[in-house]
Structures are given as structure tokens and as C-alpha cells.
Write an enzyme that holds these catalytic residues in place. Structure first.
Site, PDB file in Angstrom:
ATOM      1  N   GLU A 120       0.827  -1.212   0.000  1.00  0.00           N
ATOM      2  CA  GLU A 120       0.000   0.000   0.000  1.00  0.00           C
ATOM      3  C   GLU A 120       0.863   1.266   0.000  1.00  0.00           C
ATOM      4  O   GLU A 120       0.657   2.172   0.826  1.00  0.00           O
ATOM      5  CB  GLU A 120      -0.941  -0.007   1.209  1.00  0.00           C
ATOM      6  CG  GLU A 120      -1.830  -1.235   1.272  1.00  0.00           C
ATOM      7  CD  GLU A 120      -2.890  -1.163   2.369  1.00  0.00           C
ATOM      8  OE1 GLU A 120      -2.697  -0.409   3.345  1.00  0.00           O
ATOM      9  OE2 GLU A 120      -3.917  -1.835   2.240  1.00  0.00           O
ATOM     10  N   GLU A 264      -6.180  -8.266   0.256  1.00  0.00           N
ATOM     11  CA  GLU A 264      -6.532  -8.344   1.671  1.00  0.00           C
ATOM     12  C   GLU A 264      -8.011  -8.059   1.811  1.00  0.00           C
ATOM     13  O   GLU A 264      -8.517  -7.092   1.232  1.00  0.00           O
ATOM     14  CB  GLU A 264      -5.782  -7.279   2.496  1.00  0.00           C
ATOM     15  CG  GLU A 264      -4.297  -7.467   2.604  1.00  0.00           C
ATOM     16  CD  GLU A 264      -3.643  -6.381   3.480  1.00  0.00           C
ATOM     17  OE1 GLU A 264      -4.354  -5.708   4.263  1.00  0.00           O
ATOM     18  OE2 GLU A 264      -2.423  -6.220   3.377  1.00  0.00           O
TER      19      GLU A 264
END
Ligand SMILES: *[C@@H]1O[C@H](CO)[C@@H](O)[C@H](O)[C@H]1NC(C)=O
Ligand SMILES: *[C@@H]1O[C@H](CO)[C@@H](O)[C@H](O)[C@H]1NC(C)=O
Length: 479
Positions: A120, A264
Site C-alpha cells: 500500500e 486483503e
């Protein structure tokens, strides 16, 4: 005419192939914990529960090594702090790929499928720290993989948070990449497309609820009760709406057919009023139902590939995002299943298979002994214990928030004592602490005893670098 037939056949074959390959559930194995479970035990747990894919946040060969020969497909991770040096010099990337990737392949080796470059890296909270390095690092890694002759099988990817795209109207059809990184994202998706690599996105309905108190709670789950209408499509859950916002963003970026993997997804069980086992079970039951149906989303019919987040609770994760951050496990810190979960999506009341062969420290706890009248001392010792252990369960709305102040102090003392392997000195607290044999847990609030971590496990986690060096030598000799 004949030519058309050939094309049609190829298209059909490709489609069938894609469907057949994507039916397997993946899971993220994070290790930011004071007491890691023996990797051998974890690998057995993955097998016992039928996980076919696992995603790691680093590439320590000791961990990957335990996955060798298991048939479990592995995504290695490169942490954000390594992006800079990998972006500057292609030679580093080459070394990285040789040492952490190619060395572990081969017969009976690790089935590496993806290298996740960064984690991220474009989160808004990073304020642009990795925007210059992440993409060059990914390009260098892919080039090195190609040069090593494994680039067809192993793809560099970049797990991104869903905050890299947005929709002004909150409707999926207005989905575009975030303004400050739009040009960069356009280049990245083009690169992924050219390499036949997927877009990896992390989607968290829990965060929609957490970050916005007006967010309609039903929309975070999969049981109806709230819907948004987008042109002629109706969305009844935020997961699908969010996913399709990405589909539109990809379309606007000129890569409408780029495949998508959810890197995720999950629901935490403590640290906030919406983070509890009942909600987590409700979320997962709905998610597995959607996945099993193979319906996909309105814009992307078919199977959806996901990696659950995550395997275990991790008591040393940063709580900057919130107190829930240490409670994402589908298993507790010790490998015990938290709640019934039927991953086949049939809604049966089934328990996951827990970790086998985990040993615990003795059944003893550290609590506040004398009810000293020096409230300042008690408060100081409590904050000190919390600052060096895990008190997220004591926070507002969490599982131990109802304890009276003295029991809260006991909870903090015990957390510190357990984190320090029940060393006697770790229950001193200037004379306030006392070791007891009676379990101080209440119905909702669990005072845990920690697990034993054997020397080998400790070593492979604490001295990852040395261990990785030793294991490269061993592997090298085997090859
Ligand atoms: C291999 O990965 C480890 C763990 O991330 C890292 O510390 C190491 O520097 C990597 N090796 C090379 C040659 O870059
Ligand atoms: C996307 O896929 C569709 C159907 O397979 C095809 O018609 C279209 O040309 C593709 N678009 C691009 C930009 O590749």
C-alpha cells in the site's frame, strides 16, 4: 471463417482456464507479533484448512523455506522501506531476485507466484513518501525476474489500498484513480497489462464503517438492508460497489480488462465497538457465500480471487490506524480459531482446524496486588505497562472496556508480564504487581497466558538476515 473459429476457440479455452485456476482461497501470513508460532506448525495449519495460497509481507527465506514442496502458492513481499534502494539501482533488484527468489525455485522448491513490491505504498497517510520509488522498484524487479528466465511464471505486483481510487458521487460508475497519483496509476496499470500481471487491491468494508459514523452498517455486510442504485445496477454491499469502482477506474485509465485480485479482505474482532466476533462471523459468512456463488460483481462476473487478512492476531502491529489493528486474525495469537467459519460458503457451523503442537507458558497471571492509595503511581505504572505491551482490548468499545479501573491495571500488568515470557521481574511494577494462579478473565475479557517460542523459531524471526544467509547456503548446496 476458419480464422474466426480459431480465435473463438482460443477465447473459450482461455476463459475456461481462468475459471479452473482461481477457485482457491488465499490468506495473509503476517508476523508482527511478540510470540510467533513455529512456522512448521503454521504450514500444517494452512494445509489442514485447505489454504492453497499464502501471501507474506517480507521474503525471509526461513519462512518461505517451510512452504517448499507443500504445493501452496506463495506471494513474497518487499517492505516499503526497501523500495528506495531497489528503485535506484537495477543491480540491487537483480541481487534481490537471485537471493530471495530464484534460489528457492526448482524441483521441490517454493512455488512463488508473485512478488508484492511494497505494501500500500500510496496510502494518503504516507504523504507521498513512496510515490517516486514504488513503480521504478516494481519495474526493476520484473526486469530481473525476466532476465532470470522466470518472468513468465513469477509476476511483480503492487498491493494497493482502495484509497488509490475514488468516486465523487460515491457511485461506482464515477470511479477514477485519485487525482494526485492519476498519471502514475495510468502508467502502472499499463505496465501490469503489458506484463499480464494482475492489479492487487485491499478492500476493507470495516474501515468504511470505522471512518464514517454515518455509513449505513448493513451496507458493510452481505445480507441486504441497504442498497445504492447506479444507473441500472443495484449494489447491496460496499465490497462489490468498491470493487466495481476500481473496474471503472481501470476503464478510464485505458485498461478495462486488467485482472483484479483482492490482496486483503477481512474483519477485526476487538479494539472498537464494530470490531467483534459476531460482526466478523457475519461478514465472513456473507463473503464466503458471494465467493462460492462465482457470480462475481455486476461489472466483473465470474470468480473473485481473494486473500483473507489475516491469519493471526499480531500484538506488535502499529495501532496508528486504530486499536482494531492487532485483531485481524481468523485465528487468535496462539492459533486457536476464533469463531465458526465455513469457507466453502455453505453456511455450515464449522470450526477451522487450529494450530497443533503449540505449548503455553504456565497458567499464571500478573495482577495489581495491593490496592495502593498512591493513585498516581498506579496510573503511571499502568500507562508504562500499556506503552510496552498491548492494551487495545481496554479501549472504548473493546472486549475489556467494562473492567473497573483496578482490573484494567491488572490487565495491563498481565499483558506486559506475558509479553515478557512471565519473567518474575516483569511483574514488579514498583511493588504493585503480584503473580496469581487463578485466571482473572471475565466472560468477555480474556487475560491470556502466552505461548512458548522455541529457540529455532526465535532465531529465524529475530535474526532473519543471518538465518536467511544460512538457509541460502543450505539451499545452494542442495541445488
Ligand atoms: C532478501 O530479503 C530480505 C528480507 O526482506 C532482505 O533483508 C534482503 O536484503 C534481500 N536480499 C537482497 C540481496 O536484497
Ligand atoms: C477487452 O476484452 C474485450 C472482450 O474480451 C475485447 O472486446 C476488448 O477489445 C478488450 N479491450 C481492450 C482495451 O483490450
Amino acid at each position: 471463417m476458419a480464422a474466426t473459429w480459431v480465435i473463438a476457440l482460443i477465447l473459450v479455452a482461455t476463459t475456461v482456464n481462468v475459471v479452473a485456476n482461481t477457485n482457491d482461497l488465499g490468506v495473509n501470513w503476517g508476523t508482527l507479533t511478540s510470540h510467533p508460532i513455529d512456522p512448521k506448525v503454521v504450514v500444517q495449519l494452512l494445509k489442514d484448512n485447505g489454504f492453497k495460497k499464502v501471501k507474506l509481507f517480507d521474503s525471509d527465506p526461513p519462512m518461505a523455506g517451510f512452504l517448499a514442496g507443500t504445493g501452496i502458492e506463495v506471494t513474497l513481499g518487499i517492505p516499503n522501506d526497501q523500495l528506495e534502494f531497489l528503485s535506484i539501482d537495477y543491480e540491487y533488484a537483480k541481487e534481490w531476485v537471485k537471493e530471495n527468489c530464484t534460489l528457492h525455485l526448482g524441483h521441490g522448491g517454493v512455488d512463488i507466484k508473485y512478488v508484492a513490491v511494497g505494501n500500500e505504498p500510496f496510502l494518503t497517510s504516507y504523504k507521498g513518501r513512496f510515490t517516486k520509488t514504488a513503480f521504478p522498484a516494481m519495474k526493476n524487479i520484473q526486469r530481473a525476474l525476466n532476465e532470470e528466465g522466470v518472468g513468465k511464471k513469477i509476476k511483480a505486483v503492487m498491493p494497493l489500498n482502495a484509497d488509490v481510487y475514488e468516486s465523487k458521487s460515491d457511485k461506482p460508475s464515477d470511479g477514477v484513480f485519485r487525482g494526485d497519483i492519476r498519471d502514475l496509476m495510468n502508467k502502472i496499470v499499463r505496465f501490469l497489462m503489458d506484463n499480464n500481471s494482475p492489479f492487487v487491491v485491499n478492500i476493507y468494508p470495516f474501515l468504511s464503517l470505522y471512518l464514517n459514523s454515518d455509513f449505513p452498517s448493513d451496507f458493510a455486510f452481505f445480507d441486504g438492508g441497504y442498497a445504492i442504485q447506479d444507473k441500472n445496477v443495484q449494489y447491496t454491499n460496499v465490497f462489490e460497489a468498491n470493487f466495481d469502482t476500481l473496474v471503472y477506474a481501470l476503464k478510464n485509465a485505458g485498461t478495462p480488462n486488467l485482472s483484479i485480485i483482492v490482496g486483503e479482505i477481512g474483519w477485526p474482532t476487538d479494539g472498537h465497538k464494530a470490531a467483534n466476533k459476531a460482526n466478523a462471523k457475519k461478514f465472513y459468512d456473507g463473503l464466503f457465500r458471494v465467493l462460492a456463488s462465482d457470480k462475481g460483481t455486476p461489472l466483473r462476473p465470474g470468480e473473485i480471487q481473494v486473500y483473507l487478512f489475516g491469519l493471526f492476531d499480531e500484538d506488535t502491529k502499529s495501532i496508528e490506524p486504530g486499536n482494531f489493528e492487532r485483531h485481524w486474525g481468523i485465528f487468535d495469537f496462539d492459533g486457536k480459531p476464533k469463531f465458526a467459519m465455513d469457507m466453502s460458503g455453505n453456511g455450515a457451523h464449522k470450526e477451522l482446524v487450529g494450530a497443533k503442537g503449540v505449548n503455553y507458558l504456565p497458567k499464571q497471571w500478573c495482577v495489581l496486588a495491593s490496592y495502593s492509595t498512591d493513585q498516581n503511581l498506579i496510573d503511571d505504572q499502568t500507562s508504562w505497562a500499556c506503552s510496552k505491551s498491548d492494551c487495545t482490548a481496554l479501549q472504548d468499545g473493546a472486549s475489556c472496556s467494562d473492567l473497573d479501573p483496578k482490573r484494567k491495571t491488572s490487565y495491563a500488568f498481565n499483558s506486559y508480564y506475558q509479553m515478557n515470557d512471565q519473567h518474575e521481574e516483569a511483574c514488579d511494577f514498583e511493588g504493585l504487581g503480584m503473580i496469581v494462579k487463578q485466571n482473572p478473565s471475565t466472560e468477555s475479557c480474556k487475560f491470556s497466558t502466552q505461548i512458548e517460542v522455541d529457540g529455532a523459531t526465535r532465531l529465524s524471526f529475530a535474526y532473519g538476515a543471518i538465518a536467511s544467509f544460512i538457509s541460502s547456503i543450505t539451499l545452494f548446496n542442495l541445488l
